[in-house]
Each structure stands twice: as structure tokens, then as C-alpha cells.
Enzyme design. Structure first.
Site, PDB file in Angstrom:
ATOM      1  N   LEU A  27      38.151  35.265  32.490  1.00 32.03           N
ATOM      2  CA  LEU A  27      38.989  34.108  32.159  1.00 32.03           C
ATOM      3  C   LEU A  27      38.242  33.085  31.304  1.00 32.03           C
ATOM      4  O   LEU A  27      37.051  32.851  31.483  1.00 32.03           O
ATOM      5  CB  LEU A  27      39.463  33.439  33.452  1.00 32.03           C
ATOM      6  CG  LEU A  27      40.273  34.348  34.397  1.00 32.03           C
ATOM      7  CD1 LEU A  27      40.724  33.559  35.619  1.00 32.03           C
ATOM      8  CD2 LEU A  27      41.469  34.973  33.703  1.00 32.03           C
ATOM      9  N   HIS A  31      43.182  31.140  29.178  1.00 36.41           N
ATOM     10  CA  HIS A  31      43.877  31.526  30.420  1.00 36.41           C
ATOM     11  C   HIS A  31      44.199  30.284  31.256  1.00 36.41           C
ATOM     12  O   HIS A  31      45.263  30.192  31.863  1.00 36.41           O
ATOM     13  CB  HIS A  31      43.002  32.453  31.267  1.00 36.41           C
ATOM     14  CG  HIS A  31      42.734  33.788  30.645  1.00 36.41           C
ATOM     15  ND1 HIS A  31      41.498  34.146  30.177  1.00 36.41           N
ATOM     16  CD2 HIS A  31      43.545  34.844  30.435  1.00 36.41           C
ATOM     17  CE1 HIS A  31      41.553  35.379  29.700  1.00 36.41           C
ATOM     18  NE2 HIS A  31      42.783  35.823  29.837  1.00 36.41           N
TER      19      HIS A  31
END
Ligand code: PAF
Length: 280
Positions: A27, A31
Site C-alpha cells: 500500500l 491506496h
């Protein structure tokens, strides 16, 4: 949590509306912007983390794809995410799926031309996770513009009853679109990769200055052509819904999309351009 039973129990304990963000982990801020959008749209946020083997072709980076679930879970906890579903392969696909999602013609162009089978694999897992989580809203990034369009079509054609929300691309300060695959780039490649966003911005500016389709494409191609160490897969100016090429008289929104290898890393990026039609 990683099992369907755990997911079911946890969802049952979360009454109220829920928004889903599907990820493959690794991530980054891009994100997290999806997570924040999800949070603004529902009482609870569910994030899935799964590197889906069905969407990788032979010779692609399935094995090498960056994985760090513990770091991802810590980031998501910090964002106040209610539930993280990170299934194993056995849990995601207890049996080899026999019934497959056919993504239709949009999956045959641009990304789908270079990555045959990719969107069928994407929609297979998207349909599955939507069914497992049953969210009110699901949030996807516009960086994967073709994926977003296909997810909307999946939901429409199969009446999946979930609202799909697209979130604009997050960029680094120098313009590079955020991507988990940026982690593969050496400092020199990272610098070369800026040619993608520069080419798109040049095309966008050309459209804003009254350039029509061919000129917008040429301006963007010139930037890419002058860039060292960037091997272009495609640069296309397409209709943002059908992903078909635009003709010279097109007006309104077009999607300028690029895919290129920088070293061994394949990157994608896109920008919306506002076409004013051929000059009188
Ligand atoms: O965009 C991605 O990260 C993936 O394609 C998705 C939507 C999580 C499906 O595996």
C-alpha cells in the site's frame, strides 16, 4: 483475517453501511486516498489484500510482486479501517474456478491486448470479493482506468447492486503516478519514468490550447520519443467509456493513456483531456 468464516462473523458484527477497497497490498498513499474516500461514503470500511494469480500472465511479476501484509495492516489500522480481509490462495479459490467472468470487448484493447486474460482474472476476483463482502460502495483508482470501466460494466451487466466510485490518480510531487510497481525502479529508472506523466501533461495542455486528436497524440508521442530508456507499449487517445480510438473531429473528454517499460518495469498512467475539435 483470512477466512470466509472469519469475514462473515466480522461483517455480522458491523451493522450499517460498508464501503470496500480492493487492493493487492504494497500500500502507498494512492491506496490510502481510496480508503479515505471509502470512509467518507459509509459507516464501515473493509479492505481486501490479495495478490490475485488469475490476473497475471506467464512471465509477469506475480512471484516478485511486493508483499508485506503486516505493514499494510498497520497502515490500515492507522486509517481506522474496520476490517482487513487477506485470504490465502486456498481460501480465495477453494476449487479451480470453472465458471469464469467474460469481460467482453473492452478487455481486448490497450492493457488487454498486451496482457491477454488480465481483465478476466481481475473481474473474477472483483465479483467474488464483492459477493463475499456485499458492500454498499466499492472504491477503485482511476489509475487503472480500463479496470474501473470494466468493473462498472460488470456491476451493471450482472446487477451486482453496488455503487462504484472512482478516485483520481495520486501523484508524487514530480508527477509520477503512485504505483506499487514504482518500488521496482532504480533511481535512474525512477527519473526516466517521469517521461510518462510529462507526455500526458503535454497532450493535455495541447488539447487545452485547442489541439485536436492527432495533434494531442503527436505532442505526447514526441515527449515519449525523446525520452531515453523508455520503451512504449502504447500511447492512445480513446473514448473514456468504450476505450475505442477517437476520430479527429471528437470533442469533449478523451482519455490519454500510456503504458511503457522502464527497464523491466511496466508502468501505466493516464490523464483526461478536454478536446475542442478540429480548428476552424
Ligand atoms: O487494482 C488492483 O490492485 C487489482 O486489480 C484488484 C482490483 C485489487 C483486483 O485484484
Amino acid at each position: 483475517m483470512g477466512t470466509r468464516a472469519e469475514l462473515r462473523a466480522a461483517l455480522a458484527a458491523l451493522p450499517g453501511s460498508r464501503a470496500l477497497v480492493m487492493t493487492m497490498g504494497a500500500l502507498h498513499d494512492g491506496h490510502l486516498s481510496l480508503v479515505r474516500e471509502a470512509r467518507s461514503r459509509a459507516e464501515h470500511v473493509v479492505v481486501s489484500i490479495y495478490v490475485n494469480p488469475l490476473q497475471f500472465g506467464p512471465g509477469e511479476d506475480f512471484e516478485a510482486y511486493p508483499r508485506d501484509v503486516d505493514a499494510d495492516v498497520a497502515l490500515l489500522a492507522h486509517e481506522g479501517v474496520d476490517l482487513v480481509f487477506a485470504p490465502s490462495d486456498e481460501e480465495a479459490y477453494p476449487a479451480q474456478p470453472l465458471v469464469r467472468v467474460d469481460p467482453g470487448p473492452v478487455a481486448g484493447v490497450l492493457e488487454g491486448r498486451t496482457r491477454p486474460g488480465h481483465f478476466a482474472g481481475v473481474l473474477q476476483i472483483v465479483a467474488k470479493v464483492l459477493n463475499l463482502v456485499r458492500p454498499d460502495v466499492a472504491v477503485f483508482g482511476q489509475k487503472d482506468a480500463q479496470q474501473l470501466a470494466l468493473v462498472r460494466t460488470l456491476v451493471r451487466d450482472l446487477d451486482l447492486g453496488v455503487q462504484i466510485v472512482g478516485v483520481p490518480i495520486r501523484r508524487e510531487e514530480d508527477g509520477l503516478a503512485m504505483s506499487s510497481r514504482n518500488a521496482y525502479l532504480s533511481p535512474d529508472e525512477r527519473r526516466r519514468a517521469l517521461a510518462l506523466s510529462r507526455a500526458l501533461a503535454a497532450g493535455r495542455d495541447a488539447a487545452a490550447a485547442g489541439g485536436a486528436v492527432a495533434e494531442v497524440r503527436r505532442v505526447a508521442e514526441d515527449v515519449l520519443g525523446a525520452a531515453e530508456g523508455v520503451r512504449v507499449d502504447y500511447l492512445a487517445l480513446v473514448d473514456p467509456d468504450t476505450f475505442l480510438p477517437l476520430d479527429e473531429r471528437a470533442t469533449g473528454a478523451g482519455l490519454l493513456a500510456v503504458a511503457a517499460w522502464v527497464g523491466t518495469t511496466r508502468l501505466i498512467d493516464n490523464m483526461t483531456v478536454d478536446l475542442q475539435g478540429p480548428r476552424p
